[in-house]
Design an enzyme around this catalytic site. Structure first.
Site, PDB file in Angstrom:
ATOM      1  N   THR A 276       0.878  -1.057  -0.026  1.00 37.95           N
ATOM      2  CA  THR A 276       0.080  -0.021  -0.003  1.00 37.95           C
ATOM      3  C   THR A 276       0.923   1.272  -0.040  1.00 37.95           C
ATOM      4  O   THR A 276       0.543   2.252  -0.828  1.00 37.95           O
ATOM      5  CB  THR A 276      -0.905   0.069   1.267  1.00 37.95           C
TER       6      THR A 276
ATOM      7  N   HIS B 286      33.932 -39.045  -9.652  1.00 36.47           N
ATOM      8  CA  HIS B 286      34.353 -39.120  -8.147  1.00 36.47           C
ATOM      9  C   HIS B 286      35.805 -38.412  -7.942  1.00 36.47           C
ATOM     10  O   HIS B 286      36.504 -38.734  -7.071  1.00 36.47           O
ATOM     11  CB  HIS B 286      34.427 -40.683  -7.865  1.00 36.47           C
TER      12      HIS B 286
ATOM     13  N   SER C  25      46.656 -11.936  -3.458  1.00 38.64           N
ATOM     14  CA  SER C  25      46.833 -11.978  -1.906  1.00 38.64           C
ATOM     15  C   SER C  25      47.653 -10.674  -1.603  1.00 38.64           C
ATOM     16  O   SER C  25      48.352 -10.076  -2.540  1.00 38.64           O
ATOM     17  CB  SER C  25      47.600 -13.184  -1.925  1.00 38.64           C
TER      18      SER C  25
ATOM     19  N   LYS D 154      50.455 -14.171  -6.742  1.00 38.79           N
ATOM     20  CA  LYS D 154      49.528 -15.024  -6.483  1.00 38.79           C
ATOM     21  C   LYS D 154      48.256 -14.463  -7.371  1.00 38.79           C
ATOM     22  O   LYS D 154      47.857 -13.293  -7.115  1.00 38.79           O
ATOM     23  CB  LYS D 154      48.994 -15.318  -5.211  1.00 38.79           C
TER      24      LYS D 154
ATOM     25  N   GLU E 139      34.859 -17.031  -8.246  1.00 37.82           N
ATOM     26  CA  GLU E 139      34.525 -16.975  -6.852  1.00 37.82           C
ATOM     27  C   GLU E 139      33.330 -16.063  -6.617  1.00 37.82           C
ATOM     28  O   GLU E 139      32.350 -16.317  -5.619  1.00 37.82           O
ATOM     29  CB  GLU E 139      35.590 -16.675  -6.142  1.00 37.82           C
TER      30      GLU E 139
END
Length: 471
Positions: free
Chosen positions: A105, A192, A321, A327, A334
């Site tokens: 509303t 697996h 990093s 790195k 991600e």
């Protein structure tokens, strides 16, 4: 209160009494109350939702004028005000928090008040004096929060859907391009998380492309249901206080404005049931699940660079990093993982809210719509970013792929139809014990030449049978 502070506000009245409204605001008393009542998330309404709701007001003005319920002067003023908002003006005047009174509303009145004030000023009046155009009697004529808000949610997701599916298709197209480029890049399959029979990187990418294309088709399949609206049902789906044939007329107007095949649904059901929105949320959830799986695969394939799989390299987009020099992390995927997890939470919220309506109305619509809007926008933006900044620059380490495939004991499986399962198992055991490639053991035993075995591996990776019988 000093004179300067008094001059910053105007006094309006609603059914509960007087309300202080900022002097320069284009909204009015009920919006000001809502702002005071709901300082919850700090998030204003979704842009597509605001535009969808304004289109409803514009369409209603045209529909109400046709039987003579709304004068042409008022219609024209309302339409002009709506068109200004749709063109980008007064957007900052839509201020009610996404978590607000049930059904929406407060947002409905926010729209009614802004449109009425813009219309009245254009007609020579002033803000806060609702004449000749009334927020309730004119802008909201023949309407209720209960039918305009669910309709606006459906129109908003219809506006977002092409952007989402375009992002899905763009990612699928990039995987298809990579699949063609890497169609002969033989690598070890993994089941697996263990070494398995050969495949190609192209086939892995082709699988991602096909899966995403299927997700896009499933999203599009919900579209017809979203085009069914309950506008004209008024407060309880009965059409109370609506002009003759209003539902059909307003649906026709909305179809013109949105370029969608908008049509009248079952008016009672369209306020009670949010099943079509639940279906859409479910398909968005399914897309998020597939994207999570694909993102995880790409992060694994890119792991390393020395101690992981390292079969692909994702383009570096930022240092990885604050402590380890050089790195680089798979940050785009991600990010996509995180967005997908959040989308799963939004779907759970939608599911709870879809079943939480009672009797003639689902009052959870403001937050339900917001959860859907977020899920669609976040996934669209995240997929586009991941595609542009990472997928388009993937580098394949073919030497690494070749190294792993020839180290795989699972290559002994290719010998099943040549020498039988048991003898192939002996080769596999020797390879595992000695660390020597299956290729070398096969050649040493005179089962086939190393070159012929390489051909067998390539054929197997493309799904071509090795032929021959068990020996």
């Amino acid at each position: 209160m000093n004179e300067f502070a008094v001059n910053k506000f105007r006094t309006e009245k609603d059914s509960l009494g007087e309300v202080q409204v900022p002097l320069n605001a284009w909204y009015g008393a009920q919006t000001a109350r809502a702002m005071a009542n709901f300082p919850i998330s700090g998030r204003r309404p979704d842009k597509d939702f605001v535009l969808a709701h304004v289109r409803i007001k514009l369409a209603a003005a045209h529909a109400n004028c046709q039987p003579g319920w709304l004068s042409e002067e008022k219609r024209d003023a309302i339409v002009a005000a709506c068109e200004k908002i749709l063109a980008g003006e007064y957007r900052d005047e839509f201020v009610v928090d996404r978590f607000q009174a049930g059904a929406g509303t407060s947002h409905n009145m926010n729209s009614n008040e802004v449109i009425a004030n813009v219309a009245n000023v254009a007609l020579g009046g002033e803000k806060g004096v609702y004449t000749p155009v009334s927020p309730n009697d004119d802008v909201n004529m023949g309407q209720s929060t209960n039918d305009t808000i669910p309709t606006a949610i459906r129109l908003a997701v219809l506006a977002k859907l092409p952007r989402l599916t375009a992002a899905v298709h763009a990612m699928a197209a990039e995987f298809s391009r990579l699949a063609e480029r890497e169609k002969d890049t033989v690598k070890s399959g993994r089941t697996h998380l263990q070494d398995a029979v050969p495949t190609t990187l192209g086939q892995e990418f082709a699988g991602y492309a096909w899966t995403l294309a299927r997700c896009a088709s499933s999203l599009d399949a919900v579209r017809p249901a979203l085009c069914e609206i309950g506008l004209g049902g008024s407060a309880a789906g009965t059409g109370l206080n609506t002009s003759p044939d209003y539902p059909a007329r307003v649906a026709t107007e909305l179809a013109k404005l949105t370029h969608e095949p908008i049509r009248v649904g079952q008016l009672v059901a369209q306020m009670q049931s949010m099943n079509d929105l639940a279906r859409l949320s479910g398909e968005i959830r399914n897309l998020a699940l597939e994207l999570t799986r694909i993102s995880n695969d790409l992060r694994l394939l890119a792991s390393g660079p020395r101690t992981g799989l390292g079969e692909i390299q994702l383009p570096p987009v930022q240092p990885g990093s604050s402590i380890m020099p050089g790195k680089v992390n798979p940050v785009m995927f991600e990010m996509l993982n995180q967005v997908c997890f959040q989308v799963l939470g939004q779907d759970a919220a939608v599911s709870y809210m879809v079943q939480a309506g009672q009797m003639e109305l689902n009052v959870m619509m403001p937050a339900l719509g917001s959860a859907l809007f977020d899920a669609m926008d976040w996934l669209t933006n995240a997929m586009n970013a991941a595609t542009e900044k990472n997928l388009k620059g993937i580098v394949v380490n073919r030497e690494r792929c070749a190294f792993f495939i020839h180290q795989s004991v699972a290559l002994a499986t290719l010998l099943n139809t040549r020498i039988g399962y048991n003898r192939a198992a002996e080769v596999a055991k020797e390879s595992e014990k000695s660390g020597r490639p299956v290729r070398d053991i096969v050649a040493e035993r005179g089962l086939m030449s190393a070159a012929d075995f390489d051909v067998l591996v390539l054929q197997a990776a493309h799904g071509v049978g090795s032929g021959g019988g068990a020996g």
